[in-house]
Design an enzyme around this catalytic site. Structure first.
Site, PDB file in Angstrom:
ATOM      1  N   ASN A 123      18.470  -2.844  -3.903  1.00 35.15           N
ATOM      2  CA  ASN A 123      19.401  -4.517  -3.538  1.00 35.15           C
ATOM      3  C   ASN A 123      20.484  -3.666  -3.060  1.00 35.15           C
ATOM      4  O   ASN A 123      20.977  -4.527  -2.060  1.00 35.15           O
ATOM      5  CB  ASN A 123      20.113  -5.290  -4.888  1.00 35.15           C
ATOM      6  CG  ASN A 123      19.092  -6.309  -4.784  1.00 35.15           C
ATOM      7  OD1 ASN A 123      18.328  -6.728  -4.325  1.00 35.15           O
ATOM      8  ND2 ASN A 123      19.249  -6.635  -6.396  1.00 35.15           N
ATOM      9  N   THR A 173      -9.101   7.711  17.672  1.00 36.60           N
ATOM     10  CA  THR A 173      -8.954   6.046  16.702  1.00 36.60           C
ATOM     11  C   THR A 173     -10.563   4.623  17.364  1.00 36.60           C
ATOM     12  O   THR A 173     -10.089   5.497  19.121  1.00 36.60           O
ATOM     13  CB  THR A 173      -7.088   5.422  16.754  1.00 36.60           C
ATOM     14  OG1 THR A 173      -7.153   6.656  16.326  1.00 36.60           O
ATOM     15  CG2 THR A 173      -7.513   3.691  16.499  1.00 36.60           C
ATOM     16  N   LYS A 175     -10.970   2.385  20.224  1.00 36.26           N
ATOM     17  CA  LYS A 175     -10.409   1.201  20.727  1.00 36.26           C
ATOM     18  C   LYS A 175     -11.631   0.039  21.860  1.00 36.26           C
ATOM     19  O   LYS A 175     -12.632   1.247  21.948  1.00 36.26           O
ATOM     20  CB  LYS A 175      -9.600   1.635  22.193  1.00 36.26           C
ATOM     21  CG  LYS A 175      -8.580   2.584  21.117  1.00 36.26           C
ATOM     22  CD  LYS A 175      -7.383   2.050  20.567  1.00 36.26           C
ATOM     23  CE  LYS A 175      -6.820   3.245  19.931  1.00 36.26           C
ATOM     24  NZ  LYS A 175      -5.022   2.176  19.280  1.00 36.26           N
ATOM     25  N   LYS A 177      -8.597  -2.360  19.664  1.00 37.03           N
ATOM     26  CA  LYS A 177      -8.899  -1.747  17.517  1.00 37.03           C
ATOM     27  C   LYS A 177      -9.448  -3.180  17.221  1.00 37.03           C
ATOM     28  O   LYS A 177      -9.950  -3.448  15.972  1.00 37.03           O
ATOM     29  CB  LYS A 177      -7.178  -1.862  17.629  1.00 37.03           C
ATOM     30  CG  LYS A 177      -6.085  -2.350  17.873  1.00 37.03           C
ATOM     31  CD  LYS A 177      -5.401  -2.469  17.605  1.00 37.03           C
ATOM     32  CE  LYS A 177      -4.470  -1.381  18.658  1.00 37.03           C
ATOM     33  NZ  LYS A 177      -3.045  -1.153  17.644  1.00 37.03           N
ATOM     34  N   LYS A 201     -12.050   6.679  13.747  1.00 35.76           N
ATOM     35  CA  LYS A 201     -11.045   6.255  12.821  1.00 35.76           C
ATOM     36  C   LYS A 201     -10.891   4.860  12.978  1.00 35.76           C
ATOM     37  O   LYS A 201     -10.962   4.571  14.308  1.00 35.76           O
ATOM     38  CB  LYS A 201      -9.294   6.401  12.783  1.00 35.76           C
ATOM     39  CG  LYS A 201      -8.800   6.304  12.431  1.00 35.76           C
ATOM     40  CD  LYS A 201      -6.985   7.157  12.733  1.00 35.76           C
ATOM     41  CE  LYS A 201      -5.756   5.654  12.516  1.00 35.76           C
ATOM     42  NZ  LYS A 201      -5.976   4.923  13.183  1.00 35.76           N
ATOM     43  N   ASP A 203      -8.478   1.430  12.869  1.00 35.11           N
ATOM     44  CA  ASP A 203      -7.185   1.376  13.586  1.00 35.11           C
ATOM     45  C   ASP A 203      -6.266   0.728  12.557  1.00 35.11           C
ATOM     46  O   ASP A 203      -7.011   0.109  11.800  1.00 35.11           O
ATOM     47  CB  ASP A 203      -7.108   0.656  15.402  1.00 35.11           C
ATOM     48  CG  ASP A 203      -6.110   1.373  16.112  1.00 35.11           C
ATOM     49  OD1 ASP A 203      -4.909   1.184  14.856  1.00 35.11           O
ATOM     50  OD2 ASP A 203      -5.709   1.062  17.254  1.00 35.11           O
ATOM     51  N   GLU A 204      -5.210   0.615  12.493  1.00 41.49           N
ATOM     52  CA  GLU A 204      -4.246   0.041  10.559  1.00 41.49           C
ATOM     53  C   GLU A 204      -5.237  -0.633  10.318  1.00 41.49           C
ATOM     54  O   GLU A 204      -4.920  -2.076  10.211  1.00 41.49           O
ATOM     55  CB  GLU A 204      -2.326   0.030  11.431  1.00 41.49           C
ATOM     56  CG  GLU A 204      -2.122  -0.226  12.556  1.00 41.49           C
ATOM     57  CD  GLU A 204      -2.283   0.373  13.835  1.00 41.49           C
ATOM     58  OE1 GLU A 204      -1.529  -0.532  14.532  1.00 41.49           O
ATOM     59  OE2 GLU A 204      -3.537   1.566  13.722  1.00 41.49           O
ATOM     60  N   HIS A 294      -2.166   5.809   7.298  1.00 39.73           N
ATOM     61  CA  HIS A 294      -1.628   5.315   8.364  1.00 39.73           C
ATOM     62  C   HIS A 294      -0.531   4.858   7.887  1.00 39.73           C
ATOM     63  O   HIS A 294      -0.335   3.904   6.649  1.00 39.73           O
ATOM     64  CB  HIS A 294      -2.666   3.859   8.973  1.00 39.73           C
ATOM     65  CG  HIS A 294      -1.900   3.766  10.143  1.00 39.73           C
ATOM     66  ND1 HIS A 294      -1.259   3.625  10.740  1.00 39.73           N
ATOM     67  CD2 HIS A 294      -2.261   4.048  11.135  1.00 39.73           C
ATOM     68  CE1 HIS A 294      -0.685   3.253  11.789  1.00 39.73           C
ATOM     69  NE2 HIS A 294      -2.094   3.793  12.881  1.00 39.73           N
ATOM     70  N   HIS A 327      -0.122   9.736   9.470  1.00 36.94           N
ATOM     71  CA  HIS A 327       0.126   9.851  11.086  1.00 36.94           C
ATOM     72  C   HIS A 327       1.349  10.346  10.457  1.00 36.94           C
ATOM     73  O   HIS A 327       2.439   9.894   9.761  1.00 36.94           O
ATOM     74  CB  HIS A 327       0.314   8.856  11.477  1.00 36.94           C
ATOM     75  CG  HIS A 327      -0.903   8.394  11.538  1.00 36.94           C
ATOM     76  ND1 HIS A 327      -1.228   8.363  12.939  1.00 36.94           N
ATOM     77  CD2 HIS A 327      -2.443   7.884  11.080  1.00 36.94           C
ATOM     78  CE1 HIS A 327      -3.004   7.652  12.510  1.00 36.94           C
ATOM     79  NE2 HIS A 327      -3.854   7.692  11.436  1.00 36.94           N
ATOM     80  N   SER A 379      -0.934  11.671  16.626  1.00 38.97           N
ATOM     81  CA  SER A 379      -1.529  10.254  17.470  1.00 38.97           C
ATOM     82  C   SER A 379      -0.812   9.434  17.903  1.00 38.97           C
ATOM     83  O   SER A 379       0.086   9.219  17.466  1.00 38.97           O
ATOM     84  CB  SER A 379      -2.285  10.225  16.379  1.00 38.97           C
ATOM     85  OG  SER A 379      -3.263   9.006  16.485  1.00 38.97           O
TER      86      SER A 379
END
EC number: 4.1.1.39
Length: 475
Positions: A123, A173, A175, A177, A201, A203-204, A294, A327, A379
């Site tokens: 907080n 990665t 693509k 993605k 990989k 992607d996230e 990631h 990463h 990356s």
């Protein structure tokens, strides 16, 4: 006044509001070896004295609240309170300053990043008395570090599992993605691994969407991985993203990956949460899976200079929670990352012991005792012309990950992977021969391109691509 009130007032309780600095600012305090130490960049409201603002941070992130309470007298207050013990000016800053706070170890549950952060970055970050607050660094004492498992395996165990030594690892990665079917996705994985990469990989944000459910993706990627392994006689991996809506579903996906016999899974540790991440790290150690991490969402937390949490703190928290890769930015690519700061937290990820070095943003000496190291992953917006700089900056214990820089080459996915592998091998050989990668990097790549048409084609495509922006987060 009631008799009870009179009695309590007689032993020191006084209702109302008093300055935090009277209790929580202790400039004579010598931090204990077992204390957790924090460095906060504090921006108080106009006219607020630094001592009061630093004490407010210590109070609100430990035992304090806005007014004295009766139950303060029922605890060993001096043992449990946080202490603002030192204040530093920020060079060139008009208002912010660095407040150093010491927390007794008994305030924190063993082996719980979630509990540690609930106190230190809870907080207090919404406290009205502060215009902005940023946690710059933490010193995690060995007594607390030893309550964590940490990374499932660590750098040396990963190299032994992969049988790869003496160079950075290469990844890609996949693509685009989002939008590929599982079969086409697996095809891209095969082509990249067959071309010479060590890893591909998810992607996230690839989880389990209508266009590609997780189980189908895991199956096609495993098929691609084993086919590429049999043809190259190299151990390969694909980071199958196990991140899910519940911890139970996440573990189910990791179990399926383990049953397929693949070597590694992946987790988005900030969006998934530290509790989920620690659970997955424990499963991965118990079952021999490597764990790629990631950092999706990190820039929401760490990019602003005066408010949030610096990534070096998030990196330390990940090393405690558990992950074999994370990463870390690239310095030279499309994502935020100033060189000295990046190398500072890269060392905090990999090394056993890191000395205090304010020139790299390291506020405390950090011993990691026996906790394994984490491999940094470069990356984001990188291509073959960046290979010399990446090899020189990150060294061997790293993963260099080219998404568009592999899949965007004119001849296709496999030739793109070949180009990256040739560029890496050329840079490693040149470095081992004593050449200066920083000064001779472009010439090294040009020479290698003479006998690799794949690299020559990639060099032609990316020859004028640069991401020349100043970093927002500087020392």
């Amino acid at each position: 006044m009631s008799p009870q009130t009179e009695t309590k007032a007689g032993v020191g309780f006084k209702a109302g509001v008093k300055e935090y600095k009277l209790t929580y600012y202790t400039p004579d305090y010598e931090p204990h070896d077992h204390d957790i130490l924090a460095a906060f960049r504090v921006t108080p409201q106009p006219g607020g004295p630094p001592e009061e603002a630093g004490a407010a941070v210590a109070a609100e992130s430990s035992t304090g609240t806005w007014t004295p309470v009766w139950t303060d007298g029922l605890t060993w207050f001096d043992r449990y309170k946080g202490r603002s013990y030192h204040i530093d000016a920020v060079p060139g800053g008009e208002n912010p300053f660095i407040a150093y706070v010491a927390y007794p170890l008994d305030l924190f549950e063993e082996g719980s990043v979630a509990n540690m952060f609930s106190s230190i970055v809870g907080n207090v970050f919404g406290f009205k008395a502060l215009r902005a607050l940023r946690l710059e660094d933490l010193r995690i004492p060995p007594a607390y570090t030893k309550t964590f498992q940490g990374p499932p395996h660590g750098i040396q165990v990963e190299r032994d599992k992969l049988n790869k030594y003496g160079r950075p690892l290469l990844g890609c990665t996949i693509k685009p993605k989002l939008g590929l079917s599982a079969k086409n996705y697996g095809r891209a994985v095969y082509e990249c691994l067959r071309g010479g990469l060590d890893f591909t990989k998810d992607d996230e944000n690839v989880n389990s969407q209508p266009f590609m459910r997780w189980r189908d993706r895991f199956l096609f990627c495993a098929e691609a991985l084993f086919k590429a392994q049999s043809e190259t006689v190299e151990i390969k991996g694909h980071y199958s993203n196990a991140t899910a809506g519940t911890c139970e579903e996440m573990i189910k996906r990791a179990v399926f990956a383990d049953e397929l016999g693949v070597p590694i899974v992946m987790h988005d540790y900030l969006t998934g949460g530290f509790t989920a991440n620690t659970s997955l790290a424990h499963y991965c150690r118990d079952n021999g899976l490597l764990l790629h991490i990631h950092r999706a969402m990190h820039a929401v937390i760490d990019r602003q200079k005066n408010h949030g949490i610096h990534f070096r703190v998030l990196a330390k928290a990940l090393r405690l929670s558990g992950g074999d890769h994370i990463h870390s930015g690239t310095v030279v690519g499309k994502l935020e990352g100033e060189r000295d700061i990046t190398l500072g937290f890269v060392d905090l990820l990999r090394d056993d012991f890191v000395e205090k070095d304010r020139s790299r943003g390291i506020y405390f000496t950090q011993p990691w005792v026996s906790l394994p190291g984490v491999i940094p992953v470069a990356s984001g917006g990188i291509h073959v012309w960046h290979m010399p700089a990446l090899t020189e900056i990150f060294g061997d214990d790293s993963v260099l990950q080219f998404g568009g820089g592999t899949l965007g080459t004119p001849w296709g996915n496999a030739p793109g992977a070949v180009a990256n592998r040739v560029a890496l091998e050329a840079c490693v050989q040149a470095r081992n021969e004593g050449r200066d990668l920083a000064r001779e990097g472009n010439e090294i790549i040009r020479q290698a391109a003479k006998w690799s048409p794949e690299l020559a084609a990639a060099c032609e495509v990316w020859k004028e691509i640069e991401f020349e922006y100043e970093a927002v987060d500087t020392l």
